[in-house]
Design a protein around this motif. Structure first.
Motif, PDB file in Angstrom:
ATOM      1  N   LEU A 200       0.812  -1.216   0.000  1.00  0.00           N
ATOM      2  CA  LEU A 200       0.000   0.000   0.000  1.00  0.00           C
ATOM      3  C   LEU A 200       0.846   1.267   0.000  1.00  0.00           C
ATOM      4  O   LEU A 200       0.359   2.347  -0.315  1.00  0.00           O
ATOM      5  CB  LEU A 200      -0.923   0.016   1.226  1.00  0.00           C
ATOM      6  N   LYS A 202       3.019   4.124  -1.195  1.00  0.00           N
ATOM      7  CA  LYS A 202       3.117   4.706  -2.532  1.00  0.00           C
ATOM      8  C   LYS A 202       4.581   4.737  -2.961  1.00  0.00           C
ATOM      9  O   LYS A 202       5.439   5.227  -2.237  1.00  0.00           O
ATOM     10  CB  LYS A 202       2.570   6.126  -2.500  1.00  0.00           C
TER      11      LYS A 202
ATOM     12  N   SER B 152       1.502   9.340   1.279  1.00  0.00           N
ATOM     13  CA  SER B 152       2.370   8.202   1.605  1.00  0.00           C
ATOM     14  C   SER B 152       1.711   6.875   1.249  1.00  0.00           C
ATOM     15  O   SER B 152       2.398   5.886   1.011  1.00  0.00           O
ATOM     16  CB  SER B 152       2.756   8.229   3.086  1.00  0.00           C
ATOM     17  N   LEU B 153       0.396   6.861   1.224  1.00  0.00           N
ATOM     18  CA  LEU B 153      -0.320   5.636   0.889  1.00  0.00           C
ATOM     19  C   LEU B 153      -0.903   5.748  -0.516  1.00  0.00           C
ATOM     20  O   LEU B 153      -1.422   6.796  -0.894  1.00  0.00           O
ATOM     21  CB  LEU B 153      -1.477   5.427   1.887  1.00  0.00           C
ATOM     22  N   ARG B 154      -0.838   4.664  -1.295  1.00  0.00           N
ATOM     23  CA  ARG B 154      -1.355   4.701  -2.654  1.00  0.00           C
ATOM     24  C   ARG B 154      -2.854   5.008  -2.628  1.00  0.00           C
ATOM     25  O   ARG B 154      -3.595   4.510  -1.784  1.00  0.00           O
ATOM     26  CB  ARG B 154      -1.059   3.394  -3.380  1.00  0.00           C
ATOM     27  N   SER B 155      -3.274   5.847  -3.573  1.00  0.00           N
ATOM     28  CA  SER B 155      -4.677   6.254  -3.560  1.00  0.00           C
ATOM     29  C   SER B 155      -5.462   5.659  -4.733  1.00  0.00           C
ATOM     30  O   SER B 155      -6.619   6.012  -4.955  1.00  0.00           O
ATOM     31  CB  SER B 155      -4.787   7.776  -3.554  1.00  0.00           C
ATOM     32  N   ASP B 156      -4.817   4.731  -5.478  1.00  0.00           N
ATOM     33  CA  ASP B 156      -5.578   4.058  -6.539  1.00  0.00           C
ATOM     34  C   ASP B 156      -6.489   2.966  -5.963  1.00  0.00           C
ATOM     35  O   ASP B 156      -7.282   2.369  -6.695  1.00  0.00           O
ATOM     36  CB  ASP B 156      -4.646   3.496  -7.629  1.00  0.00           C
TER      37      ASP B 156
END
Lengths: 205, 205
Positions: A200, A202, B152-156
């Motif tokens: 998770l 990015k 910082s966290l993927r947003s997909d």
């Protein structure tokens, strides 16, 4: 693999004239709600709104209902290994194919897979089903080992724990995924694979 | 937070002179095995090898036993937010702290958390517990949103699905983690965090 089981709407109480698939579909709901052991043929008849003898017209026994319901999960799970794509690409790619296909079965046959995952192994039918499930699981754990050996999968997590984390993540889908929720089955499949393989956090890769 | 509940060995059948903690520890096992609804005080007494009146000496009712057992999971889960570390660092770091701490409670209080996760909400006590659990869960979903916003966290993957995948993965630990298995509680905590945030695919970062 009959798709009609999952697409047939839950039949209403008191409606006579079920086919075997509708009986199965309601039976699995009742099993999941009250537990297989605690579900009598009388309780099933009550939920179906038909007589016990009308159920016996479709299946000889409660055990047969269980076996048929478990087949609805196990047959498509076992078919994954026989798909030609299961033999194509690196071990990591084959592992992903297996997991994607498993998720697809999970979300399409949610009630049946739930029944399978909750089995306790009290009867011969349950033990047979658990053995078949273990055989499917072993294919995944073998692929995990192979993918670690080929260097595509991180090896700082031992294969056994890796396999359990993978199954833990995808099996939990039967608990929370709802077809009418905010994501589609295809999205959930993509998202789970993305988290498990890419994480998770990015990053730019 | 009393650590003694988990360290006290399962007391043998027929041994009199339980304290409340041992009663609780056995009660939660019986609840998990047969389901709370299906467990009568008589069945509990049988498992404890003592009389029903001896149980009533420890707790006024079955509901009180349930409430006390659920507290064994909920109190430490609720304590996580009050830890000073829960307020330190980026949203991703705080999220990781929350998840690590949750895993720690899960493996230390496995039986109690299992009871909590299986609750159906049939009684007032169950609904109260579910409400407290949801309040804990909301802190995690808020952190997921914050971590996506800070980049910082993927947003997909949408925040709701992200939260469910995270809980699915860590809650499944109560099903498969065994203290005497091939990995320690600390390793399993590290491994789960690694998979969820960095993924299983081997990379150079």
């Amino acid at each position: 693999m009959t798709a009609s089981v999952t697409t047939s709407p839950p039949t209403k109480r008191g409606r006579p004239g079920y086919d075997q698939e509708s009986v199965l579909s309601i039976a699995v709901e009742v099993f999941n709600k009250h537990g297989y052991d605690a579900t009598s043929m009388g309780k099933l008849a009550e939920n179906l709104g038909i007589s016990k003898s009308a159920i016996y017209h479709h299946v000889p026994s409660k055990g047969d209902l269980l076996r048929l319901a478990l087949d609805e999960a196990l047959v498509p799970l076992e078919a994954i290994a026989k798909d030609e794509q299961a033999a194509v690409g690196t071990a990591e790619e084959r592992l992903k194919f297996f997991l994607r296909s498993t998720i697809r079965v999970l979300v399409k046959r949610q009630q049946y897979v739930t029944l399978l995952l909750r089995l306790r192994g009290n009867t011969e039918i349950e033990r047979d089903a658990l053995e078949r499930r273990r055989a499917v699981d072993r294919k995944v754990s073998d692929l995990v080992i192979e993918a670690q050996q080929e260097g595509s999968l991180r090896s700082d997590i031992d294969p056994r724990t890796t396999t359990r984390l993978l199954f833990g993540t995808i099996n939990s889908l039967v608990e929370w995924f709802r077809e009418d929720g905010n994501v589609t089955a295809e999205q959930v499949e993509d998202h789970a694979i993305t988290m498990m393989f890419d994480g998770l956090h990015k990053s730019d890769r």
